[in-house]
Design an enzyme around this catalytic site. Structure first.
Site, PDB file in Angstrom:
ATOM      1  N   ASP A 176      34.914  46.025  37.207  1.00  0.00           N
ATOM      2  CA  ASP A 176      36.011  46.763  37.708  1.00  0.00           C
ATOM      3  C   ASP A 176      35.609  48.320  38.229  1.00  0.00           C
ATOM      4  O   ASP A 176      35.964  48.856  39.122  1.00  0.00           O
ATOM      5  CB  ASP A 176      37.285  47.036  36.919  1.00  0.00           C
ATOM      6  CG  ASP A 176      38.016  45.656  36.799  1.00  0.00           C
ATOM      7  OD1 ASP A 176      37.913  44.729  37.630  1.00  0.00           O
ATOM      8  OD2 ASP A 176      38.968  45.486  35.764  1.00  0.00           O
TER       9      ASP A 176
ATOM     10  N   GLU B  64      36.015  38.976  31.888  1.00  0.00           N
ATOM     11  CA  GLU B  64      36.725  40.088  32.371  1.00  0.00           C
ATOM     12  C   GLU B  64      37.110  41.046  31.081  1.00  0.00           C
ATOM     13  O   GLU B  64      37.591  40.459  30.159  1.00  0.00           O
ATOM     14  CB  GLU B  64      38.102  39.813  33.049  1.00  0.00           C
ATOM     15  CG  GLU B  64      38.651  40.931  33.458  1.00  0.00           C
ATOM     16  CD  GLU B  64      40.455  40.715  33.737  1.00  0.00           C
ATOM     17  OE1 GLU B  64      40.870  41.381  34.668  1.00  0.00           O
ATOM     18  OE2 GLU B  64      40.969  39.539  33.177  1.00  0.00           O
TER      19      GLU B  64
ATOM     20  N   ASP C 140      43.209  40.039  41.569  1.00  0.00           N
ATOM     21  CA  ASP C 140      43.622  41.146  40.910  1.00  0.00           C
ATOM     22  C   ASP C 140      44.058  42.518  41.802  1.00  0.00           C
ATOM     23  O   ASP C 140      45.168  42.941  42.141  1.00  0.00           O
ATOM     24  CB  ASP C 140      43.051  41.873  39.559  1.00  0.00           C
ATOM     25  CG  ASP C 140      43.586  40.983  38.368  1.00  0.00           C
ATOM     26  OD1 ASP C 140      44.462  40.342  38.337  1.00  0.00           O
ATOM     27  OD2 ASP C 140      42.671  40.801  37.484  1.00  0.00           O
TER      28      ASP C 140
ATOM     29  N   ASN D   2      47.718  42.614  42.923  1.00  0.00           N
ATOM     30  CA  ASN D   2      48.517  43.503  42.069  1.00  0.00           C
ATOM     31  C   ASN D   2      48.850  44.756  42.739  1.00  0.00           C
ATOM     32  O   ASN D   2      49.416  45.826  42.127  1.00  0.00           O
ATOM     33  CB  ASN D   2      47.416  43.671  40.916  1.00  0.00           C
ATOM     34  CG  ASN D   2      47.727  42.741  39.790  1.00  0.00           C
ATOM     35  OD1 ASN D   2      48.614  41.999  39.717  1.00  0.00           O
ATOM     36  ND2 ASN D   2      46.577  42.876  38.820  1.00  0.00           N
TER      37      ASN D   2
ATOM     38  N   ASP E  23      39.323  35.202  31.083  1.00  0.00           N
ATOM     39  CA  ASP E  23      40.292  36.308  31.613  1.00  0.00           C
ATOM     40  C   ASP E  23      40.648  37.201  30.550  1.00  0.00           C
ATOM     41  O   ASP E  23      40.941  36.917  29.314  1.00  0.00           O
ATOM     42  CB  ASP E  23      41.560  35.528  32.159  1.00  0.00           C
ATOM     43  CG  ASP E  23      42.795  36.713  32.530  1.00  0.00           C
ATOM     44  OD1 ASP E  23      42.357  37.452  33.389  1.00  0.00           O
ATOM     45  OD2 ASP E  23      43.934  36.716  31.853  1.00  0.00           O
TER      46      ASP E  23
END
Length: 612
Positions: A329, A303, A401, A405, A267
């Site tokens: 991402d 990540e 996420d 999020n 992470d």
């Protein structure tokens, strides 16, 4: 078969029936072992071994014994290397004998990374029971779907009864809310029996805010020379950092060895701050590669907001030197802007030329390879991806996420046109990069996935306030009043509303989504995966068709097969697009083949061609 990872700390069962306890407490002058008894605890002093280490070997403790350490005659604390915390983070640790579990998967060697289709899930919300044992009942469903790798969100022991897992404080202990260590091992073994790898999300950038006692007797674990979103950084590069580095390196080896996980997802490694000559990430990968037995497939995934391709380099045989892949991402953000039209927050970096950024992700990996990020105040982001295979970049439309999020945890199927979502899915599941699904997306789940936790009363209000403050940067939450309706992370209702509703599968609409994903993953296994092995020399180009939502991309594999994507990611028809003279392997339902020959694509449509 027995599996054990021997560690230089914690409670280790020995062959003669005794247990060795070893503890690094450099700020302590006295450490005692306190073993819980029926009426009172029995205490034994640990001998000083130098450089902050204390040790004791005793036959008074046995597997199942519960124990604490007493520091300087003043404070009783659990073992930071505890293999199990039966009574949560403030309770005693339990002695676990890893050889008590009899493994039956001795022939399992994992799977090549190119075969990977990841299914990310949260143990507590994946099934109604929310534990390791109940997940086993869904393994055949995942195998039938076409999943080859399950990725568990962190399971390291966290405070309270519910948490995403990123607030863990005992990195070696599966959370007792989910079950005992043997329950997790049984789940991994059952997955292997069906040909499914199991990856574990681990957190090496911080400890959670409740239940971490390290500062009281080992403050050297942390440093104020670096700052992180969670406060002082973990000390990977300062004085006495050797013990800290070893703690986390052994954690990685422990999960891969003692629990037979097939890989780890690390992470937010951009928050692992290390100025050493050899960065912690490099040392960890080297130690893993040296420790894993020949012929076994073990995968390390990052990540990393910095898009540092130096960690993803390949050998001449196209094998990962250190890390197999990184979560991409960039491809999510580009697709999200195209599918939803949202452009604030971190999506602002993808609001201009999103089609071009998507094409670059599909063909080159990252959209940002050294360009300036306006969202990050002009920071240069990313490194060049030349020479890396598609397998180095994990693609997704949803993950914990990107759903969790959001203020209200909405899944993309509830905020975007279903045709647009299907188009995005058809692109990701057949493109060469390994895809990741977030639990429930395959059947169009509409239950939210919210941020939830269960902190002590003094901490809970601050966490709730901080959560709401995070959204001030988004236009709809500029004013305080709208932020007040964001769900309280500590409320049990927030957690319960995030649980998957498997009854959805009884409805035709959700079954249609499931069939759609199954069809695409079968096509991937049949046409794409066999061509990915050794595909470091893959040639790929893309073309954006003006501003009309049109995108074409082309890949040439080492066997000279050519894969072509034609997509219209807009709400209006696309014309005058060049159609390859090659067999079609997939098309959206509303594509008219005669119109396609004439270069016409309807709104939100995708067509794939493969010339063998």
């Amino acid at each position: 078969m027995k599996r054990r990872h021997s560690m230089p700390f914690g409670a280790e069962c020995r062959a003669d029936g005794s247990v060795r306890f070893r503890r690094w407490a450099p700020a302590a002058w006295r450490v005692e072992l306190s073993i819980a008894g029926a009426k009172h605890a029995t205490k034994f002093p640990l001998a000083q071994r130098g450089e902050g280490w204390f040790e004791l070997v005793t036959d008074t403790a046995k597997p199942g014994s519960q124990y604490r350490f007493r520091i300087d005659d003043a404070q009783d604390v659990p073992d930071p290397a505890s293999r199990f915390q039966p009574k949560d983070v403030h309770g005693p640790s339990e002695v676990i004998d890893p050889e008590a579990f009899d493994w039956q998967d001795g022939e399992w060697r994992g799977r090549p990374w190119e075969e990977t289709v990841i299914y990310e899930l949260h143990v507590g919300t994946f099934t109604p029971s929310g534990n390791f044992s109940s997940m086993r009942g869904r393994l055949e469903y995942l195998a039938d779907l076409g999943i080859t790798a399950i990725e568990l969100m962190p399971v390291a022991d966290f405070p309270g009864r519910r948490n995403w897992g990123y607030d863990g404080v005992f990195p070696f202990a599966p959370d007792s809310t989910y079950g005992r260590p043997e329950d997790l091992k049984s789940f991994v073994q059952s997955a292997h029996a069906l040909g499914i790898m199991v990856l574990l999300d681990v957190v090496y950038n911080h400890f959670g805010p409740e239940g971490n006692y390290l500062n009281s007797y080992a403050p050297q674990f942390f440093t104020n020379r670096h700052g992180t979103p969670w406060g002082n950084a973990i000390n990977f590069d300062g004085p006495e950092s050797r013990a800290v580095r070893d703690f986390f390196i052994h954690n990685a080896l422990y999960w891969l060895t003692e629990y037979h996980f097939d890989g780890l997802r690390l992470d937010a490694v951009h928050a692992i701050l290390d100025d050493s000559e050899t960065h912690f990430l490099t040392e960890l990968a080297n130690q893993v590669r040296e420790a894993i037995e020949p012929g076994r497939h073990v995968h390390l995934v990052l990540e990393n907001e910095l898009n540092q391709t130096s960690y993803l380099q390949r050998t001449k045989q196209c094998k990962a030197k250190s890390y197999s892949a990184q979560w991409n991402d960039d491809i999510h953000h580009a697709l999200h802007v195209l599918v939803t039209g949202e452009k604030d927050g971190y999506y602002s970096d993808f609001s201009d030329r999103p089609l071009d950024r998507l094409g670059r992700c599909l063909c080159e990996g990252f959209a940002y390879q050294g360009e300036m990020s306006l969202f990050r105040n002009g920071q240069i982001r990313g490194e060049r991806t030349a020479g890396l295979p598609p397998s180095a970049f994990v693609s997704f439309l949803q993950n914990h996420d990107q759903v969790g999020n959001r203020a209200f945890g909405e899944r993309i199927a509830t905020i975007a046109d279903a045709r647009a979502v299907r188009a995005a899915v058809a692109i990701l599941l057949l493109a060469p990069s390994p895809p990741l699904l977030f639990m429930g997306e395959e059947f169009g789940a509409e239950t939210p996935f919210l941020f939830f936790c269960d902190f002590e009363k003094s901490l809970a209000p601050a966490v709730a306030a901080g959560r709401r403050h995070e959204f001030a940067r988004f236009a709809r939450f500029n004013d305080p009043a709208p932020r007040e309706v964001i769900p309280d992370p500590n409320a049990s209702t927030t957690f319960k509303s995030s649980m998957l509703d498997w009854h959805d599968l009884a409805h035709p609409r959700h079954q249609e989504w499931l069939n759609f994903y199954q069809e695409l993953l079968k096509l991937r296994a049949q046409h794409i995966v066999p061509r990915l092995s050794g595909a470091c020399g893959l040639k790929a180009v893309y073309e954006v068709h003006a501003d009309r939502g049109g995108l074409s991309a082309h890949w040439q594999f080492p066997d000279l097969a050519k894969l072509t994507l034609l997509a219209n990611l807009a709400a209006v028809p696309l014309s005058a697009i060049s159609v390859p003279d090659a067999p079609m392997i997939f098309s959206s339902e509303d594509v008219n083949h005669n119109a396609l020959i004439e270069g016409m694509l309807p709104p939100w449509s995708v067509v794939w061609f493969l010339q063998s």
